[in-house]
Design a protein around this motif. Structure first.
Motif, PDB file in Angstrom:
ATOM      1  N   PRO A 117       0.826  -1.206   0.000  1.00  0.00           N
ATOM      2  CA  PRO A 117       0.000   0.000   0.000  1.00  0.00           C
ATOM      3  C   PRO A 117       0.865   1.263   0.000  1.00  0.00           C
ATOM      4  O   PRO A 117       2.037   1.227   0.371  1.00  0.00           O
ATOM      5  N   ILE A 118       0.249   2.383  -0.403  1.00  0.00           N
ATOM      6  CA  ILE A 118       0.979   3.620  -0.632  1.00  0.00           C
ATOM      7  C   ILE A 118       1.124   4.420   0.661  1.00  0.00           C
ATOM      8  O   ILE A 118       0.133   4.845   1.251  1.00  0.00           O
ATOM      9  N   GLU A 119       2.358   4.630   1.075  1.00  0.00           N
ATOM     10  CA  GLU A 119       2.629   5.450   2.254  1.00  0.00           C
ATOM     11  C   GLU A 119       2.747   6.917   1.847  1.00  0.00           C
ATOM     12  O   GLU A 119       3.088   7.243   0.706  1.00  0.00           O
ATOM     13  N   GLU A 120       2.492   7.801   2.799  1.00  0.00           N
ATOM     14  CA  GLU A 120       2.586   9.238   2.535  1.00  0.00           C
ATOM     15  C   GLU A 120       3.980   9.632   2.045  1.00  0.00           C
ATOM     16  O   GLU A 120       4.127  10.559   1.239  1.00  0.00           O
ATOM     17  N   SER A 121       5.000   8.915   2.484  1.00  0.00           N
ATOM     18  CA  SER A 121       6.380   9.244   2.119  1.00  0.00           C
ATOM     19  C   SER A 121       6.700   8.956   0.655  1.00  0.00           C
ATOM     20  O   SER A 121       7.756   9.349   0.154  1.00  0.00           O
ATOM     21  N   TYR A 122       5.810   8.260  -0.063  1.00  0.00           N
ATOM     22  CA  TYR A 122       6.070   7.929  -1.460  1.00  0.00           C
ATOM     23  C   TYR A 122       5.787   9.107  -2.396  1.00  0.00           C
ATOM     24  O   TYR A 122       6.064   9.011  -3.598  1.00  0.00           O
ATOM     25  N   LEU A 123       5.246  10.186  -1.885  1.00  0.00           N
ATOM     26  CA  LEU A 123       4.945  11.349  -2.719  1.00  0.00           C
ATOM     27  C   LEU A 123       6.218  11.839  -3.424  1.00  0.00           C
ATOM     28  O   LEU A 123       7.275  11.960  -2.797  1.00  0.00           O
ATOM     29  N   LEU A 124       6.107  12.080  -4.735  1.00  0.00           N
ATOM     30  CA  LEU A 124       7.183  12.639  -5.560  1.00  0.00           C
ATOM     31  C   LEU A 124       8.394  11.717  -5.699  1.00  0.00           C
ATOM     32  O   LEU A 124       9.504  12.180  -5.953  1.00  0.00           O
ATOM     33  N   THR A 125       8.194  10.417  -5.581  1.00  0.00           N
ATOM     34  CA  THR A 125       9.323   9.488  -5.723  1.00  0.00           C
ATOM     35  C   THR A 125       9.461   8.942  -7.136  1.00  0.00           C
ATOM     36  O   THR A 125      10.510   8.382  -7.477  1.00  0.00           O
ATOM     37  N   SER A 126       8.426   9.075  -7.977  1.00  0.00           N
ATOM     38  CA  SER A 126       8.528   8.667  -9.383  1.00  0.00           C
ATOM     39  C   SER A 126       7.373   9.285 -10.166  1.00  0.00           C
ATOM     40  O   SER A 126       6.610  10.092  -9.625  1.00  0.00           O
ATOM     41  N   ALA A 127       7.232   8.888 -11.441  1.00  0.00           N
ATOM     42  CA  ALA A 127       6.291   9.544 -12.354  1.00  0.00           C
ATOM     43  C   ALA A 127       4.831   9.300 -11.982  1.00  0.00           C
ATOM     44  O   ALA A 127       4.465   8.250 -11.441  1.00  0.00           O
ATOM     45  N   LEU A 128       3.996  10.297 -12.311  1.00  0.00           N
ATOM     46  CA  LEU A 128       2.561  10.218 -12.071  1.00  0.00           C
ATOM     47  C   LEU A 128       1.867   9.443 -13.188  1.00  0.00           C
ATOM     48  O   LEU A 128       2.427   9.217 -14.255  1.00  0.00           O
ATOM     49  N   GLU A 129       0.599   9.056 -12.947  1.00  0.00           N
ATOM     50  CA  GLU A 129      -0.245   8.483 -13.990  1.00  0.00           C
ATOM     51  C   GLU A 129      -0.565   9.573 -15.006  1.00  0.00           C
ATOM     52  O   GLU A 129      -1.050  10.649 -14.657  1.00  0.00           O
ATOM     53  N   ALA A 130      -0.308   9.312 -16.276  1.00  0.00           N
ATOM     54  CA  ALA A 130      -0.427  10.329 -17.325  1.00  0.00           C
ATOM     55  C   ALA A 130      -1.854  10.829 -17.505  1.00  0.00           C
ATOM     56  O   ALA A 130      -2.070  11.994 -17.847  1.00  0.00           O
ATOM     57  N   THR A 131      -2.858   9.980 -17.266  1.00  0.00           N
ATOM     58  CA  THR A 131      -4.235  10.369 -17.561  1.00  0.00           C
ATOM     59  C   THR A 131      -4.771  11.462 -16.642  1.00  0.00           C
ATOM     60  O   THR A 131      -5.736  12.140 -16.994  1.00  0.00           O
ATOM     61  N   ASN A 132      -4.187  11.632 -15.467  1.00  0.00           N
ATOM     62  CA  ASN A 132      -4.662  12.718 -14.593  1.00  0.00           C
ATOM     63  C   ASN A 132      -3.518  13.552 -14.023  1.00  0.00           C
ATOM     64  O   ASN A 132      -3.640  14.138 -12.955  1.00  0.00           O
ATOM     65  N   GLU A 133      -2.414  13.624 -14.757  1.00  0.00           N
ATOM     66  CA  GLU A 133      -1.239  14.341 -14.276  1.00  0.00           C
ATOM     67  C   GLU A 133      -1.512  15.811 -13.956  1.00  0.00           C
ATOM     68  O   GLU A 133      -1.071  16.302 -12.897  1.00  0.00           O
ATOM     69  N   PRO A 134      -2.216  16.585 -14.802  1.00  0.00           N
ATOM     70  CA  PRO A 134      -2.456  18.000 -14.467  1.00  0.00           C
ATOM     71  C   PRO A 134      -3.182  18.180 -13.138  1.00  0.00           C
ATOM     72  O   PRO A 134      -2.809  19.038 -12.322  1.00  0.00           O
ATOM     73  N   TYR A 135      -4.216  17.377 -12.911  1.00  0.00           N
ATOM     74  CA  TYR A 135      -4.958  17.449 -11.642  1.00  0.00           C
ATOM     75  C   TYR A 135      -4.056  17.067 -10.474  1.00  0.00           C
ATOM     76  O   TYR A 135      -4.038  17.743  -9.434  1.00  0.00           O
ATOM     77  N   ALA A 136      -3.299  15.990 -10.652  1.00  0.00           N
ATOM     78  CA  ALA A 136      -2.423  15.527  -9.578  1.00  0.00           C
ATOM     79  C   ALA A 136      -1.370  16.567  -9.224  1.00  0.00           C
ATOM     80  O   ALA A 136      -1.085  16.807  -8.044  1.00  0.00           O
ATOM     81  N   ILE A 137      -0.795  17.208 -10.227  1.00  0.00           N
ATOM     82  CA  ILE A 137       0.220  18.240  -9.971  1.00  0.00           C
ATOM     83  C   ILE A 137      -0.381  19.397  -9.182  1.00  0.00           C
ATOM     84  O   ILE A 137       0.248  19.929  -8.255  1.00  0.00           O
TER      85      ILE A 137
END
Length: 318
Positions: A119-139
Motif C-alpha cells: 500500500p501507498i505510504e505518505e512518504s512515497y509522494l514525488l518518488t517517481s512519475a505520475l499516472e499520465a491520464t490525470n497528471e495535471p490534476y495531480a500536480i
C-alpha cells in the motif's frame, strides 16, 4: 476544537463539502460559513481576499475543487491544473493573511506515483512519475500539499492535508462525461436495469484495483483530525482494502438489482493499475473508517433514486 468556532466550508454544495456540513451540524457545530460560487468565486483572488477580510473565520475546510474521471481529465487538462491551482493559492494565502490558524486541504490518492509500492505510504509522494491520464490534476493537488507545508514551516500555521482514496456517497456526480468510476457504474447499471438490457459495458479490462471510501467517513476523519489537534502533515484517508474493477462492478450490479452480463471495453483506458493507501498513520491516532462497501453502496443508490429515480432516461442522471 471549540464548538463555537467559525468554520468556512469551501465547496459546500459538492459531495465532500456537503458531507462536512452534515457531520459538523450533527456534532454540534453551528457557526458554519458557506458561499455559493455566485456569492464567492474562489478563482477570483480579490474576491477571496475581501471575503476573508470581512468574515471572522477560525477554520477553513478547503473542499472546493474541479474534479472528474479519466475522460474529463483527458479532455480538460488545462482547466484541471489552472482552476485547482488558483483555488488553492487564493484560499490558502488569504486564510494566512487573515490570521486563520487552522485549515484542512483535501487532495486525492492520484497525487502518488503510478508505479508505487502497495500500500501507498505518505512518504512515497514525488518518488517517481505520475499516472499520465490525470497528471495535471495531480500536480495541482501536490502543489496544495506543498503550500500547506510551506506556510506551516514559514509562518507557523496549522494547515493539514488529507488525501482520501476514491470517494462515493450522497450528492455524487453521475455525469458520464465527468464522473468517477463508481458513480458511473451506478448510473450505467441503473439505466441498464430500467431498459431491460442484457449487458453492462464497463471501461477497461476490469483488472485495476481500487479502494473506495464513503464520503461520510472522510467527514468523520476530518472532524477527528480537528478535534485531536493534528497540527500539520499529510495524512492518507481510506479503508485499507481494495477490489478489482470487475469485483466493484459485480457489487454495484447486486446493490442495484441488475442481473445481466458485465462486459469490458478493453479499447478504453484502465488508468493506474492499483491505488491502495496505507492508512496506518490515522489508525495509530485512533481513527478508522466504519462504513462498509455494501452498506455504502445501498445508501448511495437510495440517494441516487431520490434524486433521479423519477426519470429513468439517460439525460436525467447528470
Amino acid at each position: 476544537m471549540d464548538k463555537n468556532a467559525n468554520i468556512f466550508v469551501a465547496g459546500h454544495r459538492g459531495m465532500v463539502g456537503s458531507a462536512l456540513v452534515r457531520r459538523l451540524r450533527a456534532d454540534g457545530y453551528t457557526n458554519i460559513i458557506t458561499r455559493t460560487r455566485a456569492e464567492l468565486d474562489l478563482l477570483d483572488q480579490a474576491a477571496v481576499r475581501s471575503f476573508f477580510a470581512s468574515e471572522r473565520v477560525d477554520i477553513v475546510l478547503l473542499a472546493s475543487a474541479k474534479v472528474g474521471g479519466i475522460l474529463a481529465n483527458a479532455t480538460q487538462p488545462a482547466d484541471f491544473i489552472h482552476q485547482n491551482l488558483a483555488i488553492e493559492v487564493n484560499v490558502i494565502h488569504a486564510a494566512y493573511e487573515a490570521g486563520v490558524a487552522r485549515l484542512v486541504f483535501f487532495g486525492s490518492s492520484c497525487i502518488y506515483p503510478r508505479a508505487c509500492t502497495q500500500p501507498i505510504e505518505e512518504s512515497y509522494l514525488l518518488t517517481s512519475a505520475l499516472e499520465a491520464t490525470n497528471e495535471p490534476y495531480a500536480i495541482a493537488k501536490i502543489a496544495g500539499v506543498k503550500l500547506c507545508e510551506a506556510y506551516n514551516r514559514q509562518y507557523g500555521t496549522r494547515f493539514v492535508a488529507l488525501m482520501p482514496t476514491n470517494l462515493y456517497g450522497p450528492n455524487d456526480n453521475y455525469d458520464l462525461g465527468s464522473s468517477h468510476v463508481l458513480p458511473a457504474l451506478i448510473r450505467k447499471a441503473h439505466e441498464a436495469k430500467v431498459r431491460g438490457e442484457s449487458s453492462l459495458v464497463v471501461w477497461g479490462t476490469g483488472t485495476p484495483r481500487r479502494e473506495f471510501l464513503h464520503v461520510d467517513d472522510l467527514a468523520a476523519a476530518t472532524v477527528f483530525v480537528l478535534e485531536n489537534e493534528v497540527a500539520d502533515g499529510l495524512l492518507n484517508v481510506g479503508v485499507g482494502e481494495d477490489l478489482s474493477i470487475r469485483e466493484v462492478a459485480e457489487r454495484v450490479a447486486v446493490a442495484i438489482g441488475f442481473d445481466g452480463q458485465i462486459v469490458f471495453d478493453t479499447t478504453k483506458p484502465d488508468g493506474t493499475p492499483r491505488k491502495l493507501l496505507d492508512v496506518s498513520r490515522l489508525a495509530r491516532m485512533g481513527w478508522r473508517a466504519s462504513i462498509g462497501l455494501r452498506e455504502g453502496l445501498e445508501a448511495t443508490y437510495r440517494d441516487f433514486m431520490v434524486r433521479y429515480g423519477s426519470d429513468t432516461h439517460s439525460e436525467a442522471a447528470v
